[in-house]
Design a protein around this motif. Structure first.
Motif, PDB file in Angstrom:
ATOM      1  N   ALA A 233      13.748  -7.272 -21.493  1.00 17.38           N
ATOM      2  CA  ALA A 233      13.542  -7.984 -20.227  1.00 17.38           C
ATOM      3  C   ALA A 233      14.414  -7.391 -19.133  1.00 17.38           C
ATOM      4  CB  ALA A 233      13.840  -9.472 -20.404  1.00 17.38           C
ATOM      5  N   GLY A 234      15.692  -7.111 -19.449  1.00 15.77           N
ATOM      6  CA  GLY A 234      16.589  -6.508 -18.471  1.00 15.77           C
ATOM      7  C   GLY A 234      16.146  -5.115 -18.060  1.00 15.77           C
ATOM      8  N   LEU A 235      15.739  -4.313 -19.053  1.00 28.08           N
ATOM      9  CA  LEU A 235      15.270  -2.957 -18.763  1.00 28.08           C
ATOM     10  C   LEU A 235      14.022  -3.001 -17.894  1.00 28.08           C
ATOM     11  CD1 LEU A 235      15.242   0.124 -19.189  1.00 28.08           C
ATOM     12  CD2 LEU A 235      14.022  -0.280 -21.348  1.00 28.08           C
ATOM     13  N   SER A 236      13.090  -3.887 -18.217  1.00 28.93           N
ATOM     14  CA  SER A 236      11.862  -3.992 -17.439  1.00 28.93           C
ATOM     15  C   SER A 236      12.150  -4.413 -16.008  1.00 28.93           C
ATOM     16  CB  SER A 236      10.908  -4.997 -18.092  1.00 28.93           C
ATOM     17  OG  SER A 236       9.748  -5.166 -17.302  1.00 28.93           O
ATOM     18  N   ALA A 237      13.088  -5.335 -15.810  1.00 26.99           N
ATOM     19  CA  ALA A 237      13.430  -5.784 -14.456  1.00 26.99           C
ATOM     20  C   ALA A 237      13.930  -4.619 -13.605  1.00 26.99           C
ATOM     21  CB  ALA A 237      14.475  -6.891 -14.524  1.00 26.99           C
ATOM     22  N   VAL A 238      14.791  -3.786 -14.191  1.00 25.21           N
ATOM     23  CA  VAL A 238      15.301  -2.613 -13.469  1.00 25.21           C
ATOM     24  C   VAL A 238      14.155  -1.647 -13.148  1.00 25.21           C
ATOM     25  CG1 VAL A 238      16.787  -0.578 -13.629  1.00 25.21           C
ATOM     26  CG2 VAL A 238      17.613  -2.795 -14.446  1.00 25.21           C
ATOM     27  N   LEU A 239      13.293  -1.412 -14.121  1.00 28.17           N
ATOM     28  CA  LEU A 239      12.157  -0.509 -13.911  1.00 28.17           C
ATOM     29  C   LEU A 239      11.201  -1.053 -12.851  1.00 28.17           C
ATOM     30  CD1 LEU A 239      11.460   0.430 -17.636  1.00 28.17           C
ATOM     31  CD2 LEU A 239      12.339   1.969 -15.865  1.00 28.17           C
ATOM     32  N   HIS A 240      11.042  -2.369 -12.794  1.00 27.40           N
ATOM     33  CA  HIS A 240      10.189  -2.974 -11.774  1.00 27.40           C
ATOM     34  C   HIS A 240      10.723  -2.709 -10.370  1.00 27.40           C
ATOM     35  CE1 HIS A 240       7.709  -5.252 -14.663  1.00 27.40           C
ATOM     36  NE2 HIS A 240       6.925  -5.507 -13.624  1.00 27.40           N
ATOM     37  N   VAL A 241      12.041  -2.723 -10.210  1.00 28.05           N
ATOM     38  CA  VAL A 241      12.626  -2.429  -8.895  1.00 28.05           C
ATOM     39  C   VAL A 241      12.298  -0.989  -8.490  1.00 28.05           C
ATOM     40  CG1 VAL A 241      14.774  -2.169  -7.585  1.00 28.05           C
ATOM     41  CG2 VAL A 241      14.461  -4.137  -9.103  1.00 28.05           C
ATOM     42  N   GLY A 242      12.446  -0.046  -9.432  1.00 23.45           N
ATOM     43  CA  GLY A 242      12.073   1.340  -9.142  1.00 23.45           C
ATOM     44  C   GLY A 242      10.605   1.458  -8.797  1.00 23.45           C
ATOM     45  N   TYR A 243       9.763   0.722  -9.530  1.00 23.08           N
ATOM     46  CA  TYR A 243       8.326   0.701  -9.250  1.00 23.08           C
ATOM     47  C   TYR A 243       8.057   0.181  -7.841  1.00 23.08           C
ATOM     48  CZ  TYR A 243       3.913  -1.966  -9.158  1.00 23.08           C
ATOM     49  OH  TYR A 243       2.721  -2.547  -8.793  1.00 23.08           O
ATOM     50  N   ASN A 244       8.713  -0.922  -7.471  1.00 25.05           N
ATOM     51  CA  ASN A 244       8.524  -1.499  -6.140  1.00 25.05           C
ATOM     52  C   ASN A 244       8.870  -0.511  -5.033  1.00 25.05           C
ATOM     53  OD1 ASN A 244       9.684  -4.860  -7.035  1.00 25.05           O
ATOM     54  ND2 ASN A 244       7.674  -3.929  -7.200  1.00 25.05           N
ATOM     55  N   LEU A 245      10.006   0.165  -5.174  1.00 22.69           N
ATOM     56  CA  LEU A 245      10.452   1.102  -4.142  1.00 22.69           C
ATOM     57  C   LEU A 245       9.489   2.277  -3.996  1.00 22.69           C
ATOM     58  CD1 LEU A 245      14.293   1.092  -4.892  1.00 22.69           C
ATOM     59  CD2 LEU A 245      13.112  -0.043  -3.004  1.00 22.69           C
ATOM     60  N   CYS A 246       9.016   2.814  -5.134  1.00 20.91           N
ATOM     61  CA  CYS A 246       8.070   3.930  -5.073  1.00 20.91           C
ATOM     62  C   CYS A 246       6.719   3.480  -4.515  1.00 20.91           C
ATOM     63  CB  CYS A 246       7.883   4.541  -6.457  1.00 20.91           C
ATOM     64  SG  CYS A 246       9.283   5.516  -7.023  1.00 20.91           S
ATOM     65  N   LEU A 247       6.284   2.278  -4.901  1.00 17.20           N
ATOM     66  CA  LEU A 247       5.004   1.762  -4.423  1.00 17.20           C
ATOM     67  C   LEU A 247       5.036   1.569  -2.907  1.00 17.20           C
ATOM     68  CD1 LEU A 247       2.188   0.614  -5.241  1.00 17.20           C
ATOM     69  CD2 LEU A 247       3.283  -1.641  -5.345  1.00 17.20           C
ATOM     70  N   VAL A 248       6.114   0.963  -2.423  1.00 12.26           N
ATOM     71  CA  VAL A 248       6.257   0.745  -0.981  1.00 12.26           C
ATOM     72  C   VAL A 248       6.221   2.076  -0.240  1.00 12.26           C
ATOM     73  CG1 VAL A 248       7.916   0.070   0.806  1.00 12.26           C
ATOM     74  CG2 VAL A 248       7.451  -1.466  -1.098  1.00 12.26           C
ATOM     75  N   ARG A 249       6.958   3.059  -0.762  1.00 16.19           N
ATOM     76  CA  ARG A 249       7.007   4.359  -0.103  1.00 16.19           C
ATOM     77  C   ARG A 249       5.636   5.036  -0.088  1.00 16.19           C
ATOM     78  NH1 ARG A 249       8.808   6.839   4.056  1.00 16.19           N
ATOM     79  NH2 ARG A 249       9.300   9.050   3.754  1.00 16.19           N
ATOM     80  N   SER A 250       4.886   4.911  -1.185  1.00 16.70           N
ATOM     81  CA  SER A 250       3.557   5.532  -1.230  1.00 16.70           C
ATOM     82  C   SER A 250       2.621   4.880  -0.215  1.00 16.70           C
ATOM     83  CB  SER A 250       2.969   5.441  -2.643  1.00 16.70           C
ATOM     84  OG  SER A 250       2.593   4.120  -2.976  1.00 16.70           O
ATOM     85  N   TYR A 251       2.738   3.546  -0.021  1.00 11.73           N
ATOM     86  CA  TYR A 251       1.890   2.854   0.943  1.00 11.73           C
ATOM     87  C   TYR A 251       2.309   3.133   2.384  1.00 11.73           C
ATOM     88  CZ  TYR A 251      -0.357   0.150  -2.772  1.00 11.73           C
ATOM     89  OH  TYR A 251      -1.080  -0.238  -3.866  1.00 11.73           O
ATOM     90  N   GLN A 252       3.572   3.476   2.575  1.00 16.06           N
ATOM     91  CA  GLN A 252       4.019   3.856   3.916  1.00 16.06           C
ATOM     92  C   GLN A 252       3.447   5.205   4.336  1.00 16.06           C
ATOM     93  OE1 GLN A 252       8.249   3.657   3.243  1.00 16.06           O
ATOM     94  NE2 GLN A 252       8.432   1.576   4.047  1.00 16.06           N
ATOM     95  N   MET A 253       3.042   6.012   3.349  1.00 19.09           N
ATOM     96  CA  MET A 253       2.610   7.379   3.632  1.00 19.09           C
ATOM     97  C   MET A 253       1.102   7.591   3.527  1.00 19.09           C
ATOM     98  SD  MET A 253       5.623   9.515   1.675  1.00 19.09           S
ATOM     99  CE  MET A 253       5.100  11.080   2.380  1.00 19.09           C
ATOM    100  N   GLY A 254       0.362   6.662   2.909  1.00 12.77           N
ATOM    101  CA  GLY A 254      -1.065   6.904   2.724  1.00 12.77           C
ATOM    102  C   GLY A 254      -1.860   5.634   2.545  1.00 12.77           C
ATOM    103  N   GLU A 255      -3.172   5.790   2.306  1.00 11.24           N
ATOM    104  CA  GLU A 255      -4.092   4.672   2.177  1.00 11.24           C
ATOM    105  C   GLU A 255      -3.959   3.959   0.838  1.00 11.24           C
ATOM    106  OE1 GLU A 255      -8.075   5.981   2.696  1.00 11.24           O
ATOM    107  OE2 GLU A 255      -7.833   6.489   4.808  1.00 11.24           O
ATOM    108  N   LEU A 256      -4.333   2.672   0.852  1.00  5.40           N
ATOM    109  CA  LEU A 256      -4.428   1.903  -0.389  1.00  5.40           C
ATOM    110  C   LEU A 256      -5.424   2.565  -1.333  1.00  5.40           C
ATOM    111  CD1 LEU A 256      -3.916  -0.798  -2.013  1.00  5.40           C
ATOM    112  CD2 LEU A 256      -5.926  -1.704  -0.823  1.00  5.40           C
ATOM    113  N   GLY A 257      -6.600   2.942  -0.801  1.00  7.33           N
ATOM    114  CA  GLY A 257      -7.663   3.499  -1.636  1.00  7.33           C
ATOM    115  C   GLY A 257      -7.368   4.886  -2.155  1.00  7.33           C
ATOM    116  N   GLN A 258      -6.264   5.513  -1.721  1.00 15.80           N
ATOM    117  CA  GLN A 258      -5.937   6.855  -2.176  1.00 15.80           C
ATOM    118  C   GLN A 258      -4.714   6.847  -3.089  1.00 15.80           C
ATOM    119  OE1 GLN A 258      -5.467   9.643   1.060  1.00 15.80           O
ATOM    120  NE2 GLN A 258      -6.479  11.238  -0.107  1.00 15.80           N
ATOM    121  N   ASN A 259      -3.631   6.229  -2.659  1.00 17.72           N
ATOM    122  CA  ASN A 259      -2.409   6.221  -3.467  1.00 17.72           C
ATOM    123  C   ASN A 259      -2.469   5.229  -4.628  1.00 17.72           C
ATOM    124  OD1 ASN A 259      -0.910   8.237  -2.151  1.00 17.72           O
ATOM    125  ND2 ASN A 259      -0.387   6.840  -0.497  1.00 17.72           N
ATOM    126  N   TYR A 260      -3.136   4.100  -4.404  1.00 17.45           N
ATOM    127  CA  TYR A 260      -3.238   3.093  -5.467  1.00 17.45           C
ATOM    128  C   TYR A 260      -3.943   3.643  -6.714  1.00 17.45           C
ATOM    129  CZ  TYR A 260      -4.028  -1.584  -7.493  1.00 17.45           C
ATOM    130  OH  TYR A 260      -4.050  -2.677  -8.319  1.00 17.45           O
TER     131      TYR A 260
END
Length: 275
Positions: free
Chosen positions: A62-89
């Protein structure tokens, strides 16, 4: 795979696409994601008060997943700042099922039938195909989208193992999500400060709702992973790109080309094979 697991996972995919569309449509995506996590943390803590904690063997996951989720959130946000939902998603979601299948065979000892593997390959291929423009995969946020896919694979395997050790899928989900929901706003505060996080602005209520939708969607997925192969569950969950492509077309002004329609057909074929 049981029919009810398939139905639940496809419903989770719809929910997942909905909150991603909300995030992509926001003007300040890091703020929106952080408010979503505040909502996730509050809801998770309230639910956890009425449940016994999961088995201790699952806490490290659970602790490991929580940390990984934060990394996922940061990368996801950055990808959406740079491109379309239909392309990066699609790149983020399509790259993860095969990674999860491979990792689950190593770390969780899973063996997967060839027809199921074929279905996973078709779904992943169809999902990634949605991101192409002509013959080129020209996504401005490609590195971040791929990194997002790696984080998805990592936290999915951690949660798949953790929930099987927990003795209670719901308790595991809310404990992990409470940790994640606290960590992400803490990262935001370290970057921009407390006042900036809790300043009311357009999209505040939608972000809170998006967090609850996200919690429900991933809670369903964690439950499915407790009873079915991780790779197959992941592949079905990633069919959320079908809904994301439609939402991008209807609400965000993105294109729905014949190539994308064909890719959606490949994904649907993969779902039928897994089913």
């Amino acid at each position: 795979m049981p029919g009810y697991i398939i139905s639940l996972t496809l419903f989770a995919a719809l929910l997942h696409a909905s909150w991603n569309a909300l995030l992509r449509g926001g003007t300040d995506k890091l703020w929106s994601m952080s408010i979503m996590c505040v909502s996730i943390a509050i809801a998770s803590v309230v639910i956890a008060l009425f449940l016994a904690p999961p088995a201790k063997a699952s806490w490290i996951y659970a602790g490991l997943s929580a940390v990984l989720h934060v990394g996922y959130n940061l990368c996801l946000v950055r990808s959406y700042q740079m491109g379309e939902l239909g392309q990066n998603y699609p790149i983020a979601r399509g790259s993860s099922p095969l990674l999860i299948t491979f990792a689950a065979s190593i770390f969780a000892g899973e063996k997967i039938a060839m027809p199921t593997l074929a279905g996973i390959v078709l779904i992943s291929s169809g999902i990634v195909a949605l991101a192409f423009r002509g013959r080129r995969l020209a996504a401005p946020g490609l590195p971040y989208a791929l990194a997002t896919g790696c984080f998805i694979a990592a936290y999915s395997v951690a949660d798949g193992i953790g929930v099987r050790l927990s003795g209670d899928a719901l308790a595991y989900t809310v404990w992990m999500c409470a940790l994640w929901g606290v960590m992400m706003p803490a990262v935001y505060i370290s970057l921009r400060g407390t006042t900036h996080l809790f300043t009311l602005r357009p999209g505040f209520i939608l972000s809170l709702i998006g967090g609850l939708v996200s919690l429900l969607a991933y809670g369903i997925v964690i439950y499915a992973m407790s009873a079915a192969p991780l790779g197959a569950v992941s592949a079905l969950r990633e069919t959320s790109v079908l809904f994301a492509a439609l939402m991008g077309y209807l609400f965000l002004g993105e294109r729905l080309t014949p190539r994308r329609v064909l890719a959606c057909g490949v994904i649907a074929l993969g779902i039928l094979i897994i089913g």
